[in-house]
Design an enzyme around this catalytic site. Structure first.
Site, PDB file in Angstrom:
ATOM      1  N   GLY A   1       2.543   2.033  10.832  1.00 46.65           N
ATOM      2  CA  GLY A   1       3.644   3.276  10.695  1.00 46.65           C
ATOM      3  C   GLY A   1       4.287   3.758  11.944  1.00 46.65           C
ATOM      4  O   GLY A   1       5.056   4.741  12.091  1.00 46.65           O
TER       5      GLY A   1
ATOM      6  N   GLU B   1      -5.193  -4.955  10.717  1.00 46.10           N
ATOM      7  CA  GLU B   1      -4.250  -3.997  10.800  1.00 46.10           C
ATOM      8  C   GLU B   1      -4.514  -3.106  12.007  1.00 46.10           C
ATOM      9  O   GLU B   1      -5.052  -2.108  12.154  1.00 46.10           O
ATOM     10  CB  GLU B   1      -4.124  -2.893   9.547  1.00 46.10           C
ATOM     11  CG  GLU B   1      -3.860  -3.633   8.332  1.00 46.10           C
ATOM     12  CD  GLU B   1      -3.340  -2.580   7.371  1.00 46.10           C
ATOM     13  OE1 GLU B   1      -2.107  -2.948   6.871  1.00 46.10           O
ATOM     14  OE2 GLU B   1      -4.007  -1.484   7.078  1.00 46.10           O
TER      15      GLU B   1
ATOM     16  N   HIS C   1      -9.319   1.060   5.013  1.00 40.24           N
ATOM     17  CA  HIS C   1      -7.883   1.278   5.445  1.00 40.24           C
ATOM     18  C   HIS C   1      -8.045   2.161   6.872  1.00 40.24           C
ATOM     19  O   HIS C   1      -9.064   3.077   6.861  1.00 40.24           O
ATOM     20  CB  HIS C   1      -7.081   1.866   4.673  1.00 40.24           C
ATOM     21  CG  HIS C   1      -5.487   1.876   5.287  1.00 40.24           C
ATOM     22  ND1 HIS C   1      -5.116   2.768   5.954  1.00 40.24           N
ATOM     23  CD2 HIS C   1      -4.564   0.935   5.130  1.00 40.24           C
ATOM     24  CE1 HIS C   1      -3.822   2.343   6.369  1.00 40.24           C
ATOM     25  NE2 HIS C   1      -3.310   1.379   5.693  1.00 40.24           N
TER      26      HIS C   1
ATOM     27  N   SER D   1       3.769  -2.213  10.445  1.00 40.40           N
ATOM     28  CA  SER D   1       5.097  -2.377  10.387  1.00 40.40           C
ATOM     29  C   SER D   1       5.592  -3.571  10.084  1.00 40.40           C
ATOM     30  O   SER D   1       6.587  -4.181  10.737  1.00 40.40           O
ATOM     31  CB  SER D   1       5.497  -1.855  12.035  1.00 40.40           C
ATOM     32  OG  SER D   1       5.177  -0.582  12.292  1.00 40.40           O
TER      33      SER D   1
ATOM     34  N   GLU E   1      -6.413   4.550   7.888  1.00 38.49           N
ATOM     35  CA  GLU E   1      -6.254   6.200   7.626  1.00 38.49           C
ATOM     36  C   GLU E   1      -7.681   6.559   7.039  1.00 38.49           C
ATOM     37  O   GLU E   1      -7.708   7.647   7.195  1.00 38.49           O
ATOM     38  CB  GLU E   1      -5.013   6.069   6.677  1.00 38.49           C
ATOM     39  CG  GLU E   1      -3.752   5.977   7.593  1.00 38.49           C
ATOM     40  CD  GLU E   1      -2.604   5.300   6.727  1.00 38.49           C
ATOM     41  OE1 GLU E   1      -2.797   5.494   5.686  1.00 38.49           O
ATOM     42  OE2 GLU E   1      -1.822   4.735   7.430  1.00 38.49           O
TER      43      GLU E   1
ATOM     44  N   GLY F   1       2.970  -1.299   4.264  1.00 40.32           N
ATOM     45  CA  GLY F   1       3.074   0.237   3.884  1.00 40.32           C
ATOM     46  C   GLY F   1       4.627   0.658   3.969  1.00 40.32           C
ATOM     47  O   GLY F   1       5.090   0.681   2.635  1.00 40.32           O
ATOM     48  N   GLY F   2       5.128   1.294   4.743  1.00 39.55           N
ATOM     49  CA  GLY F   2       6.468   2.045   4.636  1.00 39.55           C
ATOM     50  C   GLY F   2       7.560   1.093   3.911  1.00 39.55           C
ATOM     51  O   GLY F   2       7.949   1.399   2.880  1.00 39.55           O
TER      52      GLY F   2
ATOM     53  N   ASN G   1       0.720  -1.225   0.067  1.00 40.06           N
ATOM     54  CA  ASN G   1       0.035   0.059   0.062  1.00 40.06           C
ATOM     55  C   ASN G   1       0.952   1.429   0.108  1.00 40.06           C
ATOM     56  O   ASN G   1       1.587   1.528   0.863  1.00 40.06           O
ATOM     57  CB  ASN G   1      -0.825   0.069   1.343  1.00 40.06           C
ATOM     58  CG  ASN G   1      -1.652   1.207   1.419  1.00 40.06           C
ATOM     59  OD1 ASN G   1      -1.785   2.038   0.504  1.00 40.06           O
ATOM     60  ND2 ASN G   1      -2.323   1.305   2.642  1.00 40.06           N
ATOM     61  N   TRP G   2       1.009   2.110  -1.215  1.00 45.62           N
ATOM     62  CA  TRP G   2       2.040   3.107  -1.200  1.00 45.62           C
ATOM     63  C   TRP G   2       1.262   4.440  -0.659  1.00 45.62           C
ATOM     64  O   TRP G   2       2.275   5.249  -0.570  1.00 45.62           O
ATOM     65  CB  TRP G   2       2.184   3.321  -2.470  1.00 45.62           C
ATOM     66  CG  TRP G   2       3.150   2.156  -3.279  1.00 45.62           C
ATOM     67  CD1 TRP G   2       3.521   0.988  -2.775  1.00 45.62           C
ATOM     68  CD2 TRP G   2       3.645   2.090  -4.688  1.00 45.62           C
ATOM     69  NE1 TRP G   2       4.101   0.056  -3.737  1.00 45.62           N
ATOM     70  CE2 TRP G   2       4.293   1.013  -4.924  1.00 45.62           C
ATOM     71  CE3 TRP G   2       3.575   2.913  -5.725  1.00 45.62           C
ATOM     72  CZ2 TRP G   2       5.004   0.591  -6.066  1.00 45.62           C
ATOM     73  CZ3 TRP G   2       4.286   2.680  -6.840  1.00 45.62           C
ATOM     74  CH2 TRP G   2       4.979   1.708  -7.244  1.00 45.62           C
ATOM     75  N   LYS G   3       0.071   4.335  -0.378  1.00 43.76           N
ATOM     76  CA  LYS G   3      -0.518   5.375   0.433  1.00 43.76           C
ATOM     77  C   LYS G   3      -0.455   6.658  -0.581  1.00 43.76           C
ATOM     78  O   LYS G   3      -0.137   6.708  -1.817  1.00 43.76           O
ATOM     79  CB  LYS G   3      -0.003   5.646   1.510  1.00 43.76           C
ATOM     80  CG  LYS G   3      -0.247   4.421   2.461  1.00 43.76           C
ATOM     81  CD  LYS G   3       0.303   4.508   3.942  1.00 43.76           C
ATOM     82  CE  LYS G   3      -0.185   3.215   4.734  1.00 43.76           C
ATOM     83  NZ  LYS G   3       0.223   3.084   6.113  1.00 43.76           N
TER      84      LYS G   3
HETATM   85  P1  PGA Z   1       3.035   0.154   7.706  1.00 36.22           P
HETATM   86  O1  PGA Z   1       1.536   0.480   7.210  1.00 36.22           O
HETATM   87  O2  PGA Z   1       3.682  -1.312   7.182  1.00 36.22           O
HETATM   88  O3  PGA Z   1       3.930   1.363   7.329  1.00 36.22           O
HETATM   89  O4  PGA Z   1       3.059  -0.033   9.200  1.00 36.22           O
HETATM   90  C1  PGA Z   1       0.601  -0.791   6.937  1.00 36.22           C
HETATM   91  C2  PGA Z   1      -0.517  -0.220   6.224  1.00 36.22           C
HETATM   92  O5  PGA Z   1      -0.824   0.947   6.487  1.00 36.22           O
HETATM   93  O6  PGA Z   1      -1.095  -0.886   5.370  1.00 36.22           O
END
Ligand code: PGA
Length: 250
Positions: A172, A166, A94, A212, A96, A233-234, A9-11
């Protein structure tokens, strides 16, 4: 055998050039592990990602979509628009989106229904916040998130659903749920699915863990019996890291 999946997930990261470079770095190093690999660039770069990944076993997926077909919804994107550029899968719910854009379980129920109506596949995200876990309410919260959006679906919808647990406190933050915490929740989810639908459905749905995940912890998390991969994510923003997470399935 459930499908193993690693989804990035590149956000809101990577412009046009960055998307192109990250994809070509990923393709150059892509390991063959039997896991389904997905990436979710931003909307503006989705079509170029689809074209760049033509013939490559990496699926470009969307990070979100609206529940209506079309109309006066400034800034929004419909399922038809995604389908028209070759997108078959969408991430919904998600944390966010829930936290910053106020997406509720009721709204997500509509989004899921629209995606399924259009024969799209959904990666449905959910997870408790730290206060919920501290109060011992994490199972309750997760069950509520799942039941509102998903437990009224017909049984045949489930071959279009991928779940992604999640925990918000692990996204993050560098803080990962322990493999045991992930397994405990994934096992609980399968129990609830078996009760609401059937053990066949509970046993066939892929449940990803997100929060993470990195090269150093992916193997241990993915080795848990009810964890079928990760939503990353990251670490998905660096080809080497994402590739070494995919290799956790070697
Ligand atoms: P993260 O994000 O790996 O940076 O913790 C995961 C996600 O939001 O899907």
């Amino acid at each position: 055998m459930r499908t193993k999946i690693v989804a990035g997930n590149w956000k809101m990261n990577m412009d046009k050039a960055g998307t192109k470079t990250l994809l070509s770095d990923l393709v150059a190093q892509l390991p063959q592990t039997g896991a389904l690999v997905m990436v979710a660039p931003t909307f503006v770069n989705l079509e170029s990602a689809v074209n760049q990944l033509n013939g490559i076993p990496v699926e470009a997926v969307a990070q979100n979509m609206h529940f209506e077909d079309s109309g006066a919804y400034t800034g929004e994107i419909s399922a038809e628009m995604l389908l028209s550029i070759g997108i078959q899968t969408v991430i919904l719910g998600h944390s966010e989106r829930r936290a910053y854009f106020h997406e509720t379980d009721e709204l997500l129920e509509k989004k899921v229904a629209k995606a399924l109506e259009k024969d799209m596949r959904v990666i449905f995200c959910f997870g408790e916040e730290l206060v919920d876990r501290k109060a011992g309410k994490h199972f309750e919260v997760v069950e509520r998130q799942l039941s509102k959006a998903l437990f009224n679906l017909p049984e045949n919808a489930w071959n279009h659903i991928i779940l992604a647990y999640e925990p918000v406190w692990a996204i993050g933050t560098g803080e990962t749920a322990s493999p045991e915490q992930a397994q405990e929740m994934h096992g609980f989810i399968r129990e609830r699915l078996a009760a609401a639908f059937s053990s066949t459905i509970a046993d066939s749905v892929s449940i990803l863990y997100g929060g993470s995940v990195k090269p150093g912890n992916a193997k241990e998390i993915f080795s848990k019996p009810d964890v079928d991969g990760g939503l990353i994510g990251g670490a998905a923003l660096k080809a080497e890291d994402f590739v070494s997470i995919i290799r956790a399935f070697d």
